[in-house]
Each structure stands twice: as C-alpha cells, then as structure tokens.
Motif scaffolding. Structure first.
Motif, short mmCIF file in Angstrom:
data_model
loop_
_atom_site.label_atom_id
_atom_site.label_comp_id
_atom_site.label_asym_id
_atom_site.label_seq_id
_atom_site.Cartn_x
_atom_site.Cartn_y
_atom_site.Cartn_z
N PRO A 193 0.63 -1.24 0.33
CA PRO A 193 0.31 0.22 -0.14
C PRO A 193 1.06 1.10 0.37
O PRO A 193 0.53 1.86 -0.87
N ASP A 502 -2.30 -5.23 2.79
CA ASP A 502 -3.83 -5.04 3.01
C ASP A 502 -4.40 -3.92 2.28
O ASP A 502 -3.67 -2.80 2.41
N THR A 503 -4.83 -3.83 1.33
CA THR A 503 -4.77 -1.99 0.12
C THR A 503 -6.11 -0.87 1.03
O THR A 503 -6.27 -1.19 0.54
N ASN A 504 -6.54 -2.37 1.91
CA ASN A 504 -8.21 -1.45 2.62
C ASN A 504 -7.02 -0.50 3.54
O ASN A 504 -6.75 -1.17 4.53
N GLN A 505 -6.98 0.84 3.63
CA GLN A 505 -7.01 1.67 4.38
C GLN A 505 -7.20 2.17 6.01
O GLN A 505 -6.56 1.60 6.93
N GLN A 506 -8.78 1.07 6.24
CA GLN A 506 -9.68 1.01 7.47
C GLN A 506 -9.22 -0.43 8.50
O GLN A 506 -8.43 -0.22 9.47
N ASP A 507 -8.91 -0.84 7.29
CA ASP A 507 -8.50 -2.29 7.75
C ASP A 507 -7.60 -2.39 8.18
O ASP A 507 -6.79 -3.21 9.43
N ARG A 508 -6.02 -1.85 8.03
CA ARG A 508 -4.02 -1.51 7.83
C ARG A 508 -4.84 -0.90 8.85
O ARG A 508 -4.03 -0.57 10.28
#
Length: 565
Positions: A193, A502-508
C-alpha cells in the motif's frame, strides 16, 4: 539529541532534527493517509516570487556521495534531490503523493501493477532525453551487488524478478519494463500500500546510463553527476560545492513561473556549529535548515531569547521516535513485569524539559502525523510516570532487587544527559543500569547484533506509514539489525504481515492499533519522545517550507528579496 538512525543508515545532527523537504511538484492522485504535519512549517510565503540571486549556505558535513543509488547520509541526499527527479514526490508540507516526472499513473485492481505515464520533452543537462529506460537503469543499479545500494532492500523482493537480478540469475528485472519510451510498468510480487511512498525516495530517480559508462561510477558519485533536476553541479572541490540553475528545468510553480528562481547556491563545509549560528546572525548565510541540521544546540537559548532571532525560527513536528530498547532475550528483561516497570519508572516529561522542550513526550512507536498512529491508546498501555506502580510490578516479577543491567548508547553530551536521568529514575525503583557509551558508529554496529540488554536509540521516518516503525522495529523477520530488542510475537508478526499487503486503509489502521496495544503491553520498547525540526530562516528568504518525508531544503522553491540578490 544528536543522532539519527534510519533504514540501516546513520545520520548525525545537532539539535535532534534533520530535514525532509520538497523540491518537486506535479499533478496526480494523493494517498489515503495524506496529512499536513504542521501549519507552522512554512516561512515567508508570498505570491510574487523574484527570479535571480545567489545563496550562501553552510553545511555541517562534507558530501559522501552524490550517486543516487549510493547516497545515504542526509546531506548527500540534499544534493541528489536537487539534481534529479523521481517519478512521484510529496506536495508541499503534506503526505500527499503527486507526480514529478510521472504525469499520471494507474494501479491494477489487485494492487500489484503500477503503470506510470511520463512527461515528454525532459532532458538531462547534456541534452540526452529522459525516458522510462532511465528509471529502469536506476533500478538495475540499485540491485547491482557491485553498487551495494543501501536502498536495495526497499525493492527486493517486492518487485517481481528483483531477487533473480540481484543474484545474477537474470540480466533483466522482469517486473520493470518499458512498453514505450514514456511508459514505465512495475509489477510487484504482492500488494504494498505504501509503494508510491517508497518511489518518492531519493534512490528512485531517472539516470543517464550512457553518461555513467563514459565517466565511471566514482566520478559520477563525486563531481560528474548528470541529472534533470532544478540545479546542476558546477563544482565540488575543497569543501565547497556550487549548484547553478538548470535553465531548462521542466517544473513550474502554481502561477506558471519556471522553477527554480535562484541562479546559484554555494555550500561551504564547516563542522563548527557555533560558527554556523554566528554567520546566520551576521546575515551571511540564508538559513539554518536541513543543511546544518537546524539551529545548533549551543545557540538555541540565544535564538529563543532574542526577539529578532526568535521571529526567524521555523518549527515542525518530525517523524522521529527516541526510545529505550529492552532486549527480551537478555536478563533481566526477559520478564515482562520488569519491562513494564521500566515504562512506569522513567519521567518522560522531565527528559523533554532537559531537552529545552524541543521535543514532545512519546507514548507509542509510531509518531503523530504518521498513518497508523493510535490517538486513543488504552490507559493500561499508555504508561505515565508512576514510580510506585513500577515498584509494585518489580515485586510481582519475583526478581531479586536491585536489578542490574548494562545500558548502551552513543557518547555525545545530549545523550549522556538523558542517560544520567534515566539511570537516576530507574535506580529510585530498584533497577541499577550501567551506562556503556561509545561513538555513534560503534554503537550502531554493536546494536545491530541484537545482544545489548538495554539501549537508547532513535528511528526516523522513511515514509509516513506505521509499517516503517512497527514492522521494521518489531517484526521478528527484522532481527537483529532493526529489531534489536529481539522481540518476537507470532500474532504481532501475523498482523504486521497482513497490514503490509492489505489495500484497505481502514483495515490497516485497525491492524496497526492491535499491534500497538500488544507491543506496548509487552513493553520491549519504552517510547521517550518525538523529535521536532527547529530551523532559522532569514526574513529575506521566501518560500522555505518543511516536508518531513523528504531529505532536502526546498531549494527549487526558494527566492530572495531583490535587495539581497
């Protein structure tokens, strides 16, 4: 404080600061974690710049190398950033990624393929065209074992075919290709990311391989560079380096004026920081910024107490964490309650006070303003100074008092002052540490072996993402060079590995919060304080600003009053 460690590189400064400053601009998209580090990080900004004029600057150390693949000290980076162009860079004082040579780019849905569409008509100073092959050549140099680039680990093995090329099993990097002269395609082995942040670093510039072949690697890194940047190297001799304006530079400011504004910049090497401060006060040098590592500590009181000098000061937060490392494989710090006791025993606000309040108290490895910093850290791991709590934990640990351990650090005066305070705080609760100070270089070499029981060290941001702090300092795969506390937690490794792709920033963000809470509970790192930049800029210098992600004074954007030309 006076030392900077970062991605395997040692940096030296004078007040607990260095500069990561912007020289390019462009148009494209921004990353999801874009933030403005500090609204005070712009000085004397006006809308009508004046072209012309020369600058005289001091530099606190001589130049090690101006070869983009080799340069690793912060002053050498200053020159590289001024003479070359990356695909992407940062916008102003923010974390937003914008195009430099790349006008636009596309990212595949799986996050593994980046296609950059380059500006046409850009030439090196000798007239050779800048194309996609110019960037491929730099990737090849970085992966060349004979070059031994300190940035090699940033792309190997993340770029497809990088390991095979590095190991000599392939003559091409399969994941870096040029479908046409102005299109560059990069294929990763897995999503990353923060890959654009990596590409914004000074290593990833366009080079002219034909020129390097003609002059040789040694001359290329000393006094015969060949770039496309805002400034050309006129000379680098006798501790004096001179940059002159590139009249064909492709970048323009927001008003359509061609950059840079200045005609010439002369850097003079001088390791006498008191003289640097004196020359600034006499108006002989333009600023005490990245070039001198800020205002020298010996002159700090004078600057803040003098009304005329105080108005010249420019400050900004820095992506730096200073911490006490506790080695989980070395007695007595194998015991988690002993480590937690250390967290409570140290009076961090007092340490910041000893540093003239130039820094701020830290409570976790990731600094504020970096993606992944936890604003709402739970109280049970947000350790406050509480010596009574420390004594209770030591009693619960079952370890006999007093506890004894060696404490390693560099031997500069500011560090020793902090060491003495930590030693006093710990002794008050029953922990007797024995300081083992050495030179900064010797300390780093020994620390990278992972066998120091406790130590004082810093980590400085490479890119504005918690991965640069949490993964680098705490993932077991980074032992012992970066993870020199030898911390190992399978769950933490899993969370960190997941956040890497992980490309989902909230997940990260959620993953980084879990990691932060767990590692603070395990107390292998004792966060002490976050650094600041403290610079001085002459009132006749305009356009100076700080971006902590880059390692340069914004030379291409600076202009001076006509009376000082």
């Amino acid at each position: 404080m006076v030392n900077w460690r970062r991605q395997g590189c040692a940096f030296v400064t004078t007040v607990s600061m260095a500069a990561f400053l912007l020289s390019g601009c462009g148009t494209a998209t921004s990353n999801a974690s874009g933030q403005t580090p500090d609204t005070k990080s712009i000085k004397n900004q006006q809308s009508d710049p004046i072209r012309g004029g020369d600058l005289q600057l001091d530099m606190s150390q001589d130049i090690h190398s101006i070869d983009p693949a080799v340069a690793e000290d912060v002053l050498s980076d200053e020159f590289v950033q001024s003479m070359y162009d990356q695909l992407v860079t940062y916008k102003g004082t923010t974390n937003d990624i914008v195009g430099d040579v790349a006008q636009t780019w596309d990212v595949s849905s799986d996050g593994k393929t980046y296609t950059f569409h380059l500006r046409k008509g850009i030439h090196f100073w000798n007239g050779d065209p800048l194309t996609a092959e110019s960037y491929i050549a730099e990737f090849e140099r970085m992966l060349n074992k004979n070059i031994a680039s300190p940035g090699e680990s940033l792309i190997d093995p993340i770029i497809q075919g990088s390991t095979a090329y590095h190991d000599g099993k392939s003559t091409k990097i399969s994941g870096v290709t040029a479908p046409n002269p102005y299109t560059l395609k990069i294929v990763l082995t897995k999503p990353e990311p923060f890959f654009l942040n990596i590409l914004s670093m000074h290593f990833f510039v366009g080079i002219d391989p034909a020129w390097i072949e003609r002059v040789g690697d040694a001359a290329f890194g000393l006094d015969k560079p060949m770039g496309t940047g805002a400034f050309e190297l006129k000379s680098n001799t006798n501790n004096v380096a001179v940059l002159t304006r590139n009249p064909h530079y492709f970048q323009k400011d927001e008003h359509g004026n061609q950059l840079p504004y200045l005609n010439q910049i002369t850097f003079t090497y001088n390791n006498n920081t008191e003289l640097d401060a004196m020359r600034f006060q006499r108006g002989e040098t333009a600023f005490l910024g990245f070039n001198t590592r800020g205002i020298p500590s010996s002159a700090y009181h004078q600057f803040v107490s003098n009304p005329n000098l105080k108005q010249d000061i420019l400050t900004s937060s820095a992506g730096t964490i200073w911490y006490m490392g506790l080695n989980v494989q070395q007695q007595p710090f194998t015991n988690v309650k002993v480590r937690q006791a250390v967290e409570y025993a140290i009076d961090k606000p007092l340490i910041v006070k000893l540093l003239e309040n130039q820094d701020t108290v830290a409570n976790q490895p990731t600094p504020p303003g970096v993606f992944g910093h936890v604003d709402d850290l739970p109280s049970d791991v947000n350790y406050a100074y509480n010596p009574q709590k420390a004594k209770e934990l030591l009693k619960e640990s079952g370890v006999s008092l007093p506890i004894r351990a060696k404490f390693y650090s560099s031997n500069d005066p500011s560090t020793l002052q902090i060491i003495n305070q930590i030693q006093s705080d710990l002794k008050a609760v029953g922990i007797d540490i024995s300081p083992e100070p050495t030179s900064w270089g010797t300390f780093l070499t020994l620390n990278a072996k992972g066998n120091q029981a406790s130590f004082l060290i810093d980590w400085n941001q490479t890119y504005p993402d918690a991965s640069d702090f949490l993964y680098t300092l705490l993932n077991s795969s980074e032992q012992p060079a970066n993870n020199s506390t030898m911390y190992s937690n399978a769950q933490v490794d899993h969370w960190l590995d997941e956040a890497q792709t992980d490309t989902n920033q909230q997940d990260r963000a959620n993953l980084y919060k879990q990691v932060t809470v767990q590692v603070m509970h395990d107390a292998t790192i004792v966060p002490l304080y976050y650094g600041k930049y403290i610079y001085a800029i002459q009132p006749w210098v305009h356009g100076y600003y700080i971006n902590r992600n880059l390692e340069e004074d914004p030379l291409a954007h600076i202009w001076v009053d006509s009376s000082h030309q």
